[in-house]
Design a protein around this motif. Structure first.
Motif, PDB file in Angstrom:
ATOM      1  N   UNK A 129       0.862  -1.177   0.000  1.00 58.14           N
ATOM      2  CA  UNK A 129       0.000   0.000   0.000  1.00 58.14           C
ATOM      3  C   UNK A 129       0.896   1.224   0.000  1.00 58.14           C
ATOM      4  N   UNK A 130       0.520   2.235  -0.760  1.00 57.68           N
ATOM      5  CA  UNK A 130       1.272   3.487  -0.708  1.00 57.68           C
ATOM      6  C   UNK A 130       0.271   4.598  -0.402  1.00 57.68           C
ATOM      7  N   UNK A 131       0.535   5.321   0.645  1.00 60.02           N
ATOM      8  CA  UNK A 131      -0.336   6.416   1.066  1.00 60.02           C
ATOM      9  C   UNK A 131      -1.794   5.958   1.133  1.00 60.02           C
ATOM     10  N   UNK A 132      -1.979   4.763   1.665  1.00 61.97           N
ATOM     11  CA  UNK A 132      -3.339   4.272   1.897  1.00 61.97           C
ATOM     12  C   UNK A 132      -3.977   3.612   0.695  1.00 61.97           C
ATOM     13  N   UNK A 133      -3.307   3.605  -0.422  1.00 62.22           N
ATOM     14  CA  UNK A 133      -3.906   2.947  -1.587  1.00 62.22           C
ATOM     15  C   UNK A 133      -3.080   1.752  -2.030  1.00 62.22           C
ATOM     16  N   UNK A 134      -3.795   0.764  -2.523  1.00 61.76           N
ATOM     17  CA  UNK A 134      -3.076  -0.446  -2.933  1.00 61.76           C
ATOM     18  C   UNK A 134      -2.285  -0.176  -4.218  1.00 61.76           C
ATOM     19  N   UNK A 135      -0.971  -0.437  -4.148  1.00 61.53           N
ATOM     20  CA  UNK A 135      -0.107  -0.178  -5.307  1.00 61.53           C
ATOM     21  C   UNK A 135       0.222  -1.494  -6.017  1.00 61.53           C
ATOM     22  N   UNK A 136       0.543  -2.518  -5.214  1.00 57.58           N
ATOM     23  CA  UNK A 136       0.914  -3.805  -5.811  1.00 57.58           C
ATOM     24  C   UNK A 136       0.199  -4.908  -5.042  1.00 57.58           C
ATOM     25  N   UNK A 137      -0.168  -5.955  -5.761  1.00 62.82           N
ATOM     26  CA  UNK A 137      -0.861  -7.053  -5.098  1.00 62.82           C
ATOM     27  C   UNK A 137      -0.679  -8.312  -5.923  1.00 62.82           C
ATOM     28  N   UNK A 138      -0.395  -9.387  -5.248  1.00 63.18           N
ATOM     29  CA  UNK A 138      -0.287 -10.629  -6.006  1.00 63.18           C
ATOM     30  C   UNK A 138      -0.550 -11.840  -5.121  1.00 63.18           C
ATOM     31  N   UNK A 139      -1.236 -12.802  -5.668  1.00 60.58           N
ATOM     32  CA  UNK A 139      -1.380 -14.100  -5.003  1.00 60.58           C
ATOM     33  C   UNK A 139      -0.598 -15.089  -5.857  1.00 60.58           C
ATOM     34  N   UNK A 140       0.447 -15.657  -5.257  1.00 60.56           N
ATOM     35  CA  UNK A 140       1.286 -16.559  -6.052  1.00 60.56           C
ATOM     36  C   UNK A 140       1.119 -17.984  -5.562  1.00 60.56           C
ATOM     37  N   UNK A 141       0.646 -18.860  -6.440  1.00 59.78           N
ATOM     38  CA  UNK A 141       0.487 -20.265  -6.065  1.00 59.78           C
ATOM     39  C   UNK A 141       1.835 -20.956  -6.118  1.00 59.78           C
ATOM     40  N   UNK A 142       2.038 -21.910  -5.199  1.00 53.99           N
ATOM     41  CA  UNK A 142       3.337 -22.596  -5.227  1.00 53.99           C
ATOM     42  C   UNK A 142       3.485 -23.412  -6.504  1.00 53.99           C
ATOM     43  N   UNK A 143       4.616 -23.354  -7.130  1.00 53.65           N
ATOM     44  CA  UNK A 143       4.813 -24.157  -8.341  1.00 53.65           C
ATOM     45  C   UNK A 143       5.148 -25.607  -7.973  1.00 53.65           C
ATOM     46  N   UNK A 144       5.268 -26.425  -8.974  1.00 50.60           N
ATOM     47  CA  UNK A 144       5.673 -27.814  -8.727  1.00 50.60           C
ATOM     48  C   UNK A 144       4.488 -28.749  -8.821  1.00 50.60           C
ATOM     49  N   UNK A 145       4.801 -30.001  -9.128  1.00 52.81           N
ATOM     50  CA  UNK A 145       3.775 -31.016  -9.340  1.00 52.81           C
ATOM     51  C   UNK A 145       2.914 -31.211  -8.091  1.00 52.81           C
ATOM     52  N   UNK A 146       3.552 -31.072  -6.900  1.00 48.48           N
ATOM     53  CA  UNK A 146       2.836 -31.308  -5.646  1.00 48.48           C
ATOM     54  C   UNK A 146       2.571 -30.011  -4.910  1.00 48.48           C
ATOM     55  N   UNK A 147       2.582 -28.904  -5.643  1.00 46.10           N
ATOM     56  CA  UNK A 147       2.399 -27.578  -5.033  1.00 46.10           C
ATOM     57  C   UNK A 147       3.378 -27.362  -3.887  1.00 46.10           C
ATOM     58  N   UNK A 148       4.592 -27.811  -4.089  1.00 43.28           N
ATOM     59  CA  UNK A 148       5.542 -27.783  -2.974  1.00 43.28           C
ATOM     60  C   UNK A 148       6.722 -26.848  -3.218  1.00 43.28           C
ATOM     61  N   UNK A 149       6.678 -26.054  -4.296  1.00 40.91           N
ATOM     62  CA  UNK A 149       7.835 -25.205  -4.612  1.00 40.91           C
ATOM     63  C   UNK A 149       7.765 -23.851  -3.922  1.00 40.91           C
ATOM     64  N   UNK A 150       8.877 -23.121  -4.003  1.00 44.18           N
ATOM     65  CA  UNK A 150       8.914 -21.762  -3.470  1.00 44.18           C
ATOM     66  C   UNK A 150       8.430 -20.797  -4.542  1.00 44.18           C
TER      67      UNK A 150
END
Ligand code: HEM
Lengths: 166, 513
Positions: free
Chosen positions: A87-108
């Motif tokens: 957030x910058x000055x009360x407003x959202x500037x950047x936002x992301x939902x990152x799912x784990x990579x990998x076959x078993x959803x186990x990556x960074x």
């Protein structure tokens, strides 16, 4: 055609060649960032927490295992997605939902987000959730920064020190 | 046929240069000029390497010393290095445009085009790593931009951009870039260049000396007038605001401010793909390949020497005839130019006039027999005071447009397809003059048709035109499809000259034959 005239036109052609090469080798100048702008970059790599809590293995269970496989905790592989927000000055500037990579959803996950901002003093709040077992954000950091024109404000994260503005 | 406006635009450009440069016309030497610029880049690069410091901390300062302290030597070398690289890109783009506009990328010639496309990538990326080595703000901009591009490819783990900004741009990485620029990329380029011209014969790699000296002098003058300089030193805690981009090499990076890296890749791959498939768009039928007739081949190898596309090879005789060699045509490589028919001394219209004219190597779409029949027919149709037969080709000016009472045009596949004995034949059968109107001088569509034909007439290349043939009754004036005026005025002058020299000989000649 007279030879002299031919040579004169040749000279004009060579001058044209020099002008074209000379000009486009460095012009027109490209403005990457306006005069009063700066950039903020939020970038880090991080493993989301395991979706289910790890379980302590009992001494009896450990004894049954071959020696090279004896680990004090047992975890499922699946990890949580990582959600970040700046957030910058009360407003959202950047936002992301990152799912784990990998076959078993186990990556960074690797987060890279950037935005161009006006230079000047700003209040930043950066937050992250890395566990499906926690509601809301489990990391948060707030800081006021005076950003100068042309500055690259780099926001890093590691589990020990949390968010760091560089 | 190539779309006419593109071809006409190109031909107009060529005319402009022909006017002052003649056969040094740089547009006729774009490939060799590019190679010449590479030589300049190599020599100046070696000199710069002596003074360059290949580390993140030392690079910038060393380039500053090169530029300012030693401006009179290393500084000039730096400028030459940059400007010759830029000129190379300019030449490559023109080279491409020319081959495309003149339709020299279809059929058997797909290979040179196809292998040219990766060359463009190689040269551009070689320039990019070069700019990286200066380690100024421009280099920083390129490094971050390249990292963004790399991050969009599914081949790396982690965020290269993030890693760079976090400090992963180490000396080790810098040395990798240095290795690529100094050794890896140039070696790959040389190899790719070798592949590029592999299917052409008699490839010339040097531009005419005068043109080379002129271009070098121009680049040197430019280096003195506008020495190459760096931006401020790289500093990853800042973002460069204004960049003096080299648009020859770095044009892709500004797009990243408007598009995602994925979109930029799509554009680059899309354009590359379109270029790669261009030789087959629109699909065309390939012309028939030359056919060898061993019963009329004595293995003299002249066609092997003359083939511009390396489509003919020589092997030991297989038919028991008392000759050492025979020739073999690879139909895949044959561009159907027919130059080999002009090379074969069996392609002689005087031979066995009463039976079919057979030759050692022939084109199914226009056999020597048919050439002779067309020549006979043209001569029979000639009226007027002086009769002129014009041998032209399918790619230059259409000579049948010049047909009139006293003039007949015959289109061959290439003017180099004309066996010199046909000139003798036409004159003896009753033509007062023979004009040969292939492509523009020094610009044969099939590379060497013009040149071989002229050499045969000069007696410098087999089969030669017999000495006793009156050279005053032969004129050579090539021209492109837009050169009607040039060809027509040459024809008018020729007609005038023939009538002054006794054009009325026709009747006598006909009686002779
Ligand atoms: C490093 C850049 C390049 C260099 C130094 C280069 C050089 C050359 C040379 C020396 C020739 C032989 C010319 C002759 O002797 O007739 C040639 C032919 C050719 N080049 Fe390139 N070239 C380059 C890039 C390209 C590119 C990017 C393309 C197109 C995509 C291209 C398309 C062609 C074609 C189609 C021919 C064959 C012409 C024919 O069949 O007559 N070249 N090139």
């Amino acid at each position: 055609m007279q030879t002299r005239k031919r040579y004169h036109i040749q000279a004009v052609n060579y001058l044209l060649f020099m002008a074209l090469v000379g000009y486009f080798s460095s012009s027109p100048a490209y403005r990457h960032l306006e005069e009063n702008q700066a950039k903020v970059v939020l970038a880090f790599s991080h493993f989301g927490q395991h979706v289910e809590p790890c379980r302590r293995v009992t001494p009896e269970e450990l004894a049954k295992l071959p020696p090279n496989m004896r680990r004090p905790t047992e975890c499922t592989r699946k990890r949580s997605p990582v959600t970040v927000e700046l957030m910058m000055d009360g407003e959202r500037l950047l936002y992301k939902v990152a799912d784990p990579p990998g076959l078993f959803d186990d990556g960074g996950v690797d987060i890279y987000l950037d935005a161009v901002i006006p230079a000047g003093e700003h209040r930043f709040t950066v937050r992250m959730n890395d566990s499906v077992r926690v509601k809301g954000y489990n990391y948060s950091h707030e800081q006021a920064v005076t950003v100068v024109p042309g500055q690259l404000l780099f926001i890093d994260f590691d589990t020990d020190s949390g968010f760091v503005f560089k | 046929m190539q779309s006419a406006p593109i071809k006409r635009t190109y031909l107009a450009l060529e005319n402009w240069f022909n006017y002052s440069f003649g056969s040094w016309n740089p547009l006729y030497h774009l490939g060799t000029l590019t190679i010449f610029f590479f030589w300049i880049v190599l020599v100046t690069g070696i000199y710069l390497f002596i003074f360059f410091h290949g580390s993140l901390d030392g690079a910038y300062a060393s380039v500053e010393r090169i530029t300012h302290e030693q401006w009179y030597a290393a500084g000039i070398m730096r400028s030459l290095h940059r400007y010759a690289s830029d000129a190379a890109i300019g030449c490559i783009l023109l080279h491409m445009f020319r081959e495309f506009a003149l339709d020299r990328h279809h059929g058997a010639r797909w290979y040179s085009w196809f292998t040219g496309v990766p060359l463009l990538w190689m040269v551009v990326t070689l320039g990019i790593t070069g700019y990286w080595l200066v380690w100024d703000q421009l280099a920083q901009y390129i490094a971050i931009g390249s990292a963004h591009l790399m991050d969009a490819l599914p081949i790396f783990f982690g965020s290269m951009t993030g890693n760079f900004l976090e400090g992963a741009l180490s000396d080790r990485f810098f040395i990798l870039i240095e290795f690529l620029h100094l050794l890896g990329q140039p070696m790959l380029l040389v190899f790719a260049l070798w592949l590029h011209v592999r299917r052409l014969s008699n490839v010339n790699i040097h531009p005419p000396r005068g043109l080379a000296i002129g271009s070098l002098a121009a680049l040197l003058a430019l280096s003195l007038a506008k020495p190459a300089v760096s931006h401020g030193p790289a500093d990853l805690s800042t973002v460069p605001q204004i960049l003096n981009l080299d648009w020859f090499y770095l044009n892709i990076y500004p797009l990243l401010d408007y598009w995602s890296a994925g979109q930029v890749w799509m554009l680059a791959f899309g354009v590359t793909f379109l270029l790669l498939v261009l030789p087959w768009v629109p699909p065309r039928k390939k012309g028939a390949a030359a056919v060898v007739d061993l019963s009329h081949c004595d293995g003299c190898k002249q066609c092997f020497d003359d083939c511009p596309f390396d489509a003919i090879s020589v092997q030991a005789r297989t038919d028991g005839a008392p000759h050492e060699h025979e020739v073999v045509v690879d139909p895949v490589l044959c561009a159907s130019c027919g130059i080999c028919v002009g090379s074969c001394h069996y392609s002689n219209p005087f031979r066995k006039a009463e039976t079919e004219l057979k030759t050692g190597i022939d084109m199914p779409q226009l056999p020597a027999e048919e050439m002779r029949a067309r020549t006979d027919a043209a001569i029979a149709e000639l009226g007027g005071e002086v009769g002129i037969v014009i041998f032209g080709c399918e790619h230059g000016f259409d000579v049948t447009l010049l047909n009139s009472e006293d003039t007949r045009g015959i289109k061959l596949l290439c003017s180099g397809m004309l066996p010199p004995s046909f000139i003798d034949y036409a004159l003896r059968k009753g033509a007062d003059g023979v004009m040969i109107a292939g492509c523009r001088h020094a610009d044969c569509y099939f590379r060497f048709g013009n040149r071989w034909m002229e050499q045969r007439l000069e007696g410098a290349r087999n089969p030669i035109l017999r000495k006793r043939v009156d050279r005053g009754r032969i004129v050579i004036q090539g021209g492109a499809e837009t050169d009607r005026r040039v060809v027509e005025s040459a024809l008018a002058r020729f007609r005038q000259q023939l009538s002054e020299n006794g054009g009325k000989r026709r009747e006598g000649k006909i009686a002779d034959a």
